[in-house]
Design an enzyme around this catalytic site. Structure first.
Site, PDB file in Angstrom:
ATOM      1  N   ALA A 165      52.595  31.942  44.008  1.00  0.00           N
ATOM      2  CA  ALA A 165      53.805  32.762  43.829  1.00  0.00           C
ATOM      3  C   ALA A 165      53.869  33.731  45.014  1.00  0.00           C
ATOM      4  O   ALA A 165      53.091  33.616  45.963  1.00  0.00           O
ATOM      5  CB  ALA A 165      53.736  33.485  42.497  1.00  0.00           C
ATOM      6  N   MET A 181      52.996  36.865  45.687  1.00  0.00           N
ATOM      7  CA  MET A 181      51.783  37.574  46.084  1.00  0.00           C
ATOM      8  C   MET A 181      50.753  36.621  46.688  1.00  0.00           C
ATOM      9  O   MET A 181      50.164  36.896  47.744  1.00  0.00           O
ATOM     10  CB  MET A 181      51.169  38.295  44.884  1.00  0.00           C
ATOM     11  CG  MET A 181      51.845  39.604  44.531  1.00  0.00           C
ATOM     12  SD  MET A 181      51.551  40.919  45.741  1.00  0.00           S
ATOM     13  CE  MET A 181      49.802  41.269  45.476  1.00  0.00           C
ATOM     14  N   ASN A 222      48.278  25.013  44.324  1.00  0.00           N
ATOM     15  CA  ASN A 222      49.114  25.514  43.237  1.00  0.00           C
ATOM     16  C   ASN A 222      49.240  24.405  42.203  1.00  0.00           C
ATOM     17  O   ASN A 222      49.287  23.213  42.554  1.00  0.00           O
ATOM     18  CB  ASN A 222      50.498  25.915  43.751  1.00  0.00           C
ATOM     19  CG  ASN A 222      51.261  26.757  42.737  1.00  0.00           C
ATOM     20  OD1 ASN A 222      51.011  27.955  42.617  1.00  0.00           O
ATOM     21  ND2 ASN A 222      52.176  26.141  42.001  1.00  0.00           N
ATOM     22  N   LYS A 261      48.731  34.540  37.014  1.00  0.00           N
ATOM     23  CA  LYS A 261      49.032  35.518  35.974  1.00  0.00           C
ATOM     24  C   LYS A 261      47.777  35.886  35.198  1.00  0.00           C
ATOM     25  O   LYS A 261      46.953  35.032  34.862  1.00  0.00           O
ATOM     26  CB  LYS A 261      50.087  34.935  35.025  1.00  0.00           C
ATOM     27  CG  LYS A 261      50.618  35.925  34.001  1.00  0.00           C
ATOM     28  CD  LYS A 261      51.731  35.292  33.172  1.00  0.00           C
ATOM     29  CE  LYS A 261      52.256  36.275  32.140  1.00  0.00           C
ATOM     30  NZ  LYS A 261      53.331  35.676  31.316  1.00  0.00           N
ATOM     31  N   SER A 283      46.219  46.350  46.065  1.00  0.00           N
ATOM     32  CA  SER A 283      47.380  47.235  45.939  1.00  0.00           C
ATOM     33  C   SER A 283      48.220  47.184  47.200  1.00  0.00           C
ATOM     34  O   SER A 283      47.707  47.098  48.310  1.00  0.00           O
ATOM     35  CB  SER A 283      46.932  48.678  45.690  1.00  0.00           C
ATOM     36  OG  SER A 283      48.065  49.525  45.590  1.00  0.00           O
ATOM     37  N   LYS A 319      41.148  49.864  40.435  1.00  0.00           N
ATOM     38  CA  LYS A 319      42.558  49.498  40.623  1.00  0.00           C
ATOM     39  C   LYS A 319      43.388  49.965  39.432  1.00  0.00           C
ATOM     40  O   LYS A 319      44.524  50.436  39.589  1.00  0.00           O
ATOM     41  CB  LYS A 319      42.689  47.983  40.797  1.00  0.00           C
ATOM     42  CG  LYS A 319      44.135  47.458  40.851  1.00  0.00           C
ATOM     43  CD  LYS A 319      44.947  48.113  41.966  1.00  0.00           C
ATOM     44  CE  LYS A 319      46.216  47.330  42.292  1.00  0.00           C
ATOM     45  NZ  LYS A 319      47.125  47.097  41.182  1.00  0.00           N
ATOM     46  N   HIS A 340      43.959  53.598  39.858  1.00  0.00           N
ATOM     47  CA  HIS A 340      44.983  53.719  40.906  1.00  0.00           C
ATOM     48  C   HIS A 340      46.375  53.585  40.306  1.00  0.00           C
ATOM     49  O   HIS A 340      47.275  54.387  40.577  1.00  0.00           O
ATOM     50  CB  HIS A 340      44.759  52.636  41.976  1.00  0.00           C
ATOM     51  CG  HIS A 340      45.925  52.402  42.891  1.00  0.00           C
ATOM     52  ND1 HIS A 340      47.057  51.716  42.504  1.00  0.00           N
ATOM     53  CD2 HIS A 340      46.141  52.771  44.181  1.00  0.00           C
ATOM     54  CE1 HIS A 340      47.915  51.671  43.501  1.00  0.00           C
ATOM     55  NE2 HIS A 340      47.376  52.295  44.529  1.00  0.00           N
ATOM     56  N   ASN A 341      46.564  52.579  39.468  1.00  0.00           N
ATOM     57  CA  ASN A 341      47.884  52.360  38.882  1.00  0.00           C
ATOM     58  C   ASN A 341      48.268  53.472  37.915  1.00  0.00           C
ATOM     59  O   ASN A 341      49.434  53.841  37.811  1.00  0.00           O
ATOM     60  CB  ASN A 341      47.918  51.010  38.164  1.00  0.00           C
ATOM     61  CG  ASN A 341      48.007  49.850  39.137  1.00  0.00           C
ATOM     62  OD1 ASN A 341      47.680  49.988  40.308  1.00  0.00           O
ATOM     63  ND2 ASN A 341      48.428  48.706  38.655  1.00  0.00           N
ATOM     64  N   GLU A 373      49.458  56.216  39.944  1.00  0.00           N
ATOM     65  CA  GLU A 373      50.792  55.810  40.418  1.00  0.00           C
ATOM     66  C   GLU A 373      51.863  56.134  39.375  1.00  0.00           C
ATOM     67  O   GLU A 373      52.943  56.645  39.722  1.00  0.00           O
ATOM     68  CB  GLU A 373      50.767  54.313  40.725  1.00  0.00           C
ATOM     69  CG  GLU A 373      52.075  53.707  41.192  1.00  0.00           C
ATOM     70  CD  GLU A 373      51.954  52.204  41.315  1.00  0.00           C
ATOM     71  OE1 GLU A 373      52.810  51.487  40.757  1.00  0.00           O
ATOM     72  OE2 GLU A 373      50.985  51.729  41.953  1.00  0.00           O
ATOM     73  N   TYR A 374      51.588  55.860  38.107  1.00  0.00           N
ATOM     74  CA  TYR A 374      52.527  56.203  37.040  1.00  0.00           C
ATOM     75  C   TYR A 374      52.829  57.704  37.066  1.00  0.00           C
ATOM     76  O   TYR A 374      53.987  58.128  36.980  1.00  0.00           O
ATOM     77  CB  TYR A 374      51.946  55.849  35.677  1.00  0.00           C
ATOM     78  CG  TYR A 374      52.222  54.449  35.177  1.00  0.00           C
ATOM     79  CD1 TYR A 374      52.944  54.231  34.011  1.00  0.00           C
ATOM     80  CD2 TYR A 374      51.735  53.344  35.855  1.00  0.00           C
ATOM     81  CE1 TYR A 374      53.169  52.957  33.527  1.00  0.00           C
ATOM     82  CE2 TYR A 374      51.959  52.056  35.390  1.00  0.00           C
ATOM     83  CZ  TYR A 374      52.671  51.865  34.219  1.00  0.00           C
ATOM     84  OH  TYR A 374      52.908  50.598  33.747  1.00  0.00           O
ATOM     85  N   LYS A 410      54.219  47.384  33.232  1.00  0.00           N
ATOM     86  CA  LYS A 410      53.450  46.139  33.114  1.00  0.00           C
ATOM     87  C   LYS A 410      52.124  46.324  32.398  1.00  0.00           C
ATOM     88  O   LYS A 410      51.346  45.392  32.286  1.00  0.00           O
ATOM     89  CB  LYS A 410      53.229  45.522  34.499  1.00  0.00           C
ATOM     90  CG  LYS A 410      54.508  44.958  35.105  1.00  0.00           C
ATOM     91  CD  LYS A 410      54.230  44.164  36.364  1.00  0.00           C
ATOM     92  CE  LYS A 410      55.499  43.501  36.890  1.00  0.00           C
ATOM     93  NZ  LYS A 410      55.243  42.710  38.128  1.00  0.00           N
ATOM     94  N   HIS A 420      31.924  68.608   8.936  1.00  0.00           N
ATOM     95  CA  HIS A 420      31.604  67.990  10.214  1.00  0.00           C
ATOM     96  C   HIS A 420      30.660  68.848  11.064  1.00  0.00           C
ATOM     97  O   HIS A 420      30.251  68.408  12.137  1.00  0.00           O
ATOM     98  CB  HIS A 420      32.884  67.689  10.997  1.00  0.00           C
ATOM     99  CG  HIS A 420      33.713  66.611  10.374  1.00  0.00           C
ATOM    100  ND1 HIS A 420      33.277  65.312  10.264  1.00  0.00           N
ATOM    101  CD2 HIS A 420      34.949  66.640   9.813  1.00  0.00           C
ATOM    102  CE1 HIS A 420      34.211  64.586   9.669  1.00  0.00           C
ATOM    103  NE2 HIS A 420      35.236  65.363   9.379  1.00  0.00           N
TER     104      HIS A 420
END
Length: 480
Positions: free
Chosen positions: A12, A14, A34, A76, A129, A183, A186-187, A190-191, A261, A452
């Site tokens: 694909a 990427m 593929n 995927k 990334s 990673k 990292h994401n 990023e958010y 995602k 507790h």
């Protein structure tokens, strides 16, 4: 005779771009495979200059590779990745290397590495990334796996990585799932970064009435200073874009429902398991969730809010306050992310060099930013830094920014403008500063309804108050 030294499985966008990047580097001959052969043929036809070696089957792929065979899987995440790994294991031999370059959950990588290790084959989870452009022109690469596998893989990855200040943006992160873990963090950062930038835009637009194009000019100016980053740069580009159909700013035509995602949610879920507060990242994830709840938002539109809109007397001073609030909040996002990396390394016995992580994020990746150099410097000065925000440089940033930050959060609350990431970042900062937190009351409540127990500030051990009895205090061991 084997002719290729590296293979890419999954073509694909990427995968295709990564294969082209590999093929463009001297010394590489790239085999490509593929599941749908037509996609392989299309890549070879479009890029004859790459000299790709076509493989129609996994066995052909294995036969085309020099030993130790090395294949990068770009399919995927989830079951498709497991299926490809199983196929490669069936045709590879001990000492060969399988690299998963997809966005895998790090616990899946740990599981896969353990399973593949039993065959004598090396398995490497590698965070990549930079998106499609990065895959083609130079990404930031975060490989895990064994040190032995990195001896073979390292030179190949250094050849295709982004270059920042003369250095390739790749390092061996650690064993098994360390690469995909970093990673994931990292994401998550990023958010938070994207949400903070969006809140800054929203504040300026509401309070000053400036147009998206005018705000684009502000972001361009910010990008020339200490906020310089890829996300600030592209924000200006998005805000300048005019919709061809309506003639309106594109940002006003795009539906305000943000997609995701899952990697941001993974970060928050993992941080909860680690016991690490990543409130800025969490609020960014929740903000996307709220944006994508049309029925709730439609119902909420009728709820009462402030009677008067925010109107600022000095727009330039206000914009500077927003800039400083954004800078401080971004520092908190990175600080929380590195806290999670530190704890993750402890829990999983990874030897992660935090300064190296910051260094390889300087180029190629989505969160590349000028102040990553400062993070590298902070960890070089103190490897045992308990919180990044407490390093001298970042502490000075907070001293400069905090008054502006407080004005922005307070004003937004009074005016009904949601700034969840700004506000939660400030609350976290104040929580760190607080000499005493109300957690003492929470412990008292927990002891009251569930026995507790609690600890005291003036004595060793744990204690329990006999709330339903005479309310005397006893040592915790006496409760059993």
């Amino acid at each position: 005779m084997p002719t290729a030294n590296i293979a890419v499985v999954g073509l694909a966008v990427m995968g295709s771009n990564l294969a082209r990047n590999l093929a463009s580097r001297e010394g590489n001959t790239v085999a490509v495979y593929n599941r749908t052969t037509a996609k392989t043929d299309a890549l070879l036809e479009a890029h004859p200059e790459a000299g790709f070696v076509k493989a129609a089957t996994m066995q052909e792929l294995a036969d085309s590779l020099q030993t130790p065979r090395t294949a990068i899987v770009m399919v995927k995440a989830g079951r498709p990745t497991d299926a490809v790994i199983d196929e490669l294991v069936s045709v590879f031999e001990p000492g060969d290397i399988i690299v998963d370059g997809g966005n895998a959950l790090f616990t899946d990588t740990i599981r896969r590495e353990q399973a593949v290790r039993e065959t004598g084959i090396h398995f490497v989870g590698c965070g990549i990334s930079g998106g499609e452009e990065g895959a083609l022109n130079g990404p930031s690469l975060m490989p895990g796996g064994t040190p032995e596998s990195y001896e073979t893989l390292g030179p190949i990855l250094r050849g295709i990585a982004a270059i920042a200040e003369g250095e390739p943006c790749v390092t061996h992160i650690g064993t098994d799932g360390a690469g995909h873990f970093v990673k994931m963090i990292h994401n998550g950062i990023e958010y938070a970064d994207m949400q903070l930038i969006a809140e800054a835009y929203d504040l300026i637009r509401h309070a000053t009435g400036k147009s998206p194009a005018e705000i684009a000019d502000i972001f361009t100016e910010w990008n020339a200073g200490e906020l310089e980053s890829y996300l600030i740069e592209i924000t200006a580009e998005v805000l300048r874009q005019v919709d061809a159909t309506t003639g309106e700013p594109l940002v006003d035509v795009i539906l305000d429902a943000a997609g995701a995602k899952g990697t941001g949610a993974w970060t928050v879920q993992t941080a909860l398991d680690l016991g690490v507060p990543v409130s800025g990242i969490a609020e960014a994830v929740f903000a996307r969730s709220l944006s994508s709840k049309p029925q709730q938002r439609a119902a909420g539109a009728a709820l009462p809010g402030p009677s008067t809109p925010w109107s600022v007397q000095d727009p330039d001073a206000f914009v500077e306050d927003v800039r400083l609030a954004l800078y401080a909040s971004k520092v908190i996002a990175y600080s929380q992310g590195f806290d999670a990396i530190v704890q993750g390394a402890i829990d999983h016995d990874w030897q992660i060099d935090k300064g190296e992580v910051a260094r390889i994020w300087r180029g190629g990746c989505i969160i590349r930013a000028r102040f990553l150099n400062r993070i590298t410097e902070a960890y070089a000065a103190d490897q045992g830094l308990v919180a990044l925000v407490t390093a001298p440089f970042f502490s000075d940033v907070m001293a400069t920014a905090q008054d502006s930050w407080r004005r922005i959060v307070a004003g937004a609350a009074q005016s009904g403008i949601p700034v969840p990431a700004f506000a939660s970042s400030l609350a976290y900062y104040d929580g760190l500063r607080a000499p005493r937190l109300p957690a003492s009351l929470i412990q008292g409540q927990r002891d009251f309804f569930g026995a507790h127990t609690y600890r005291r500030i003036d004595a060793e051990g744990t204690f329990h108050t006999l709330w339903s009895g005479d309310r005397s205090e006893i040592a915790a061991e006496d409760t059993h």
